[in-house]
Design a protein around this motif. Structure first.
Motif, short mmCIF file in Angstrom:
data_model
loop_
_atom_site.label_atom_id
_atom_site.label_comp_id
_atom_site.label_asym_id
_atom_site.label_seq_id
_atom_site.Cartn_x
_atom_site.Cartn_y
_atom_site.Cartn_z
N LYS A 1 0.83 -1.21 0.00
CA LYS A 1 0.00 0.00 0.00
C LYS A 1 0.86 1.25 0.00
O LYS A 1 0.57 2.22 -0.72
CB LYS A 1 -0.93 -0.01 1.21
CG LYS A 1 -2.02 -1.06 1.13
CD LYS A 1 -2.87 -1.11 2.38
CE LYS A 1 -3.90 -2.23 2.28
NZ LYS A 1 -4.69 -2.37 3.51
N VAL A 2 1.94 1.25 0.77
CA VAL A 2 2.85 2.40 0.81
C VAL A 2 3.49 2.60 -0.57
O VAL A 2 3.60 3.72 -1.06
CB VAL A 2 3.93 2.21 1.90
CG1 VAL A 2 5.03 3.25 1.78
CG2 VAL A 2 3.30 2.26 3.28
N GLY B 1 2.08 6.85 -6.82
CA GLY B 1 1.17 7.95 -7.16
C GLY B 1 1.85 9.29 -7.02
O GLY B 1 1.69 10.18 -7.86
N ARG B 2 2.62 9.44 -5.96
CA ARG B 2 3.33 10.71 -5.73
C ARG B 2 4.40 10.94 -6.81
O ARG B 2 4.61 12.06 -7.25
CB ARG B 2 3.96 10.73 -4.35
CG ARG B 2 2.94 10.86 -3.25
CD ARG B 2 3.56 10.96 -1.88
NE ARG B 2 2.53 11.02 -0.85
CZ ARG B 2 2.79 10.90 0.44
NH1 ARG B 2 4.02 10.72 0.87
NH2 ARG B 2 1.80 10.98 1.32
N VAL C 1 1.06 4.25 -2.88
CA VAL C 1 0.95 5.69 -2.59
C VAL C 1 2.18 6.43 -3.13
O VAL C 1 2.06 7.48 -3.77
CB VAL C 1 0.80 5.92 -1.07
CG1 VAL C 1 0.95 7.39 -0.72
CG2 VAL C 1 -0.55 5.40 -0.59
#
Length: 106
Positions: free
Chosen positions: A80-81, A87-88, A84
């Motif tokens: 999950k990290v 995405g960044r 994220v």
């Protein structure tokens, strides 16, 4: 030839067994019984040792299963990290492209 008569358990001394033992047979039987008794005791000790190893292995297996569950949960959290962060990275890449485009236009 028989030198001694043996009573069966529960019989009175006057009611002797029909099959007598001689001294040699009695010694052999006693030695065999002692050897067998020693072997049985050894097997009992070996069985107890194996039972302790089995118990230890069972505990170790349970501990390893718990560690695997924990690692799987950590892996899911890390995935999950990573999502994220990916995405960044895309967002930053788009921002960089926009800034470069603005810089070229000015």
């Amino acid at each position: 030839e028989c030198t001694r008569m043996i009573c069966q358990p529960g019989y009175k001394p006057s009611e002797k067994m029909a099959t007598p033992y001689n001294a040699s047979q009695a010694k052999t039987a006693a030695k065999t019984a002692a050897v067998l008794q020693g072997q049985v005791q050894s097997l009992i000790l070996t069985n107890e040792a194996h039972a302790k190893v089995f118990e230890s292995n069972t505990k170790t297996t349970a501990e390893l299963q718990n560690q695997i569950r924990s690692l799987l949960q950590t892996n899911e959290a890390n995935a999950k990290v990573v999502a994220v962060l990916n995405g960044r990275v895309k967002s930053l890449s788009a921002t960089q492209t926009a800034l470069e485009t603005n810089a070229l236009q000015t």
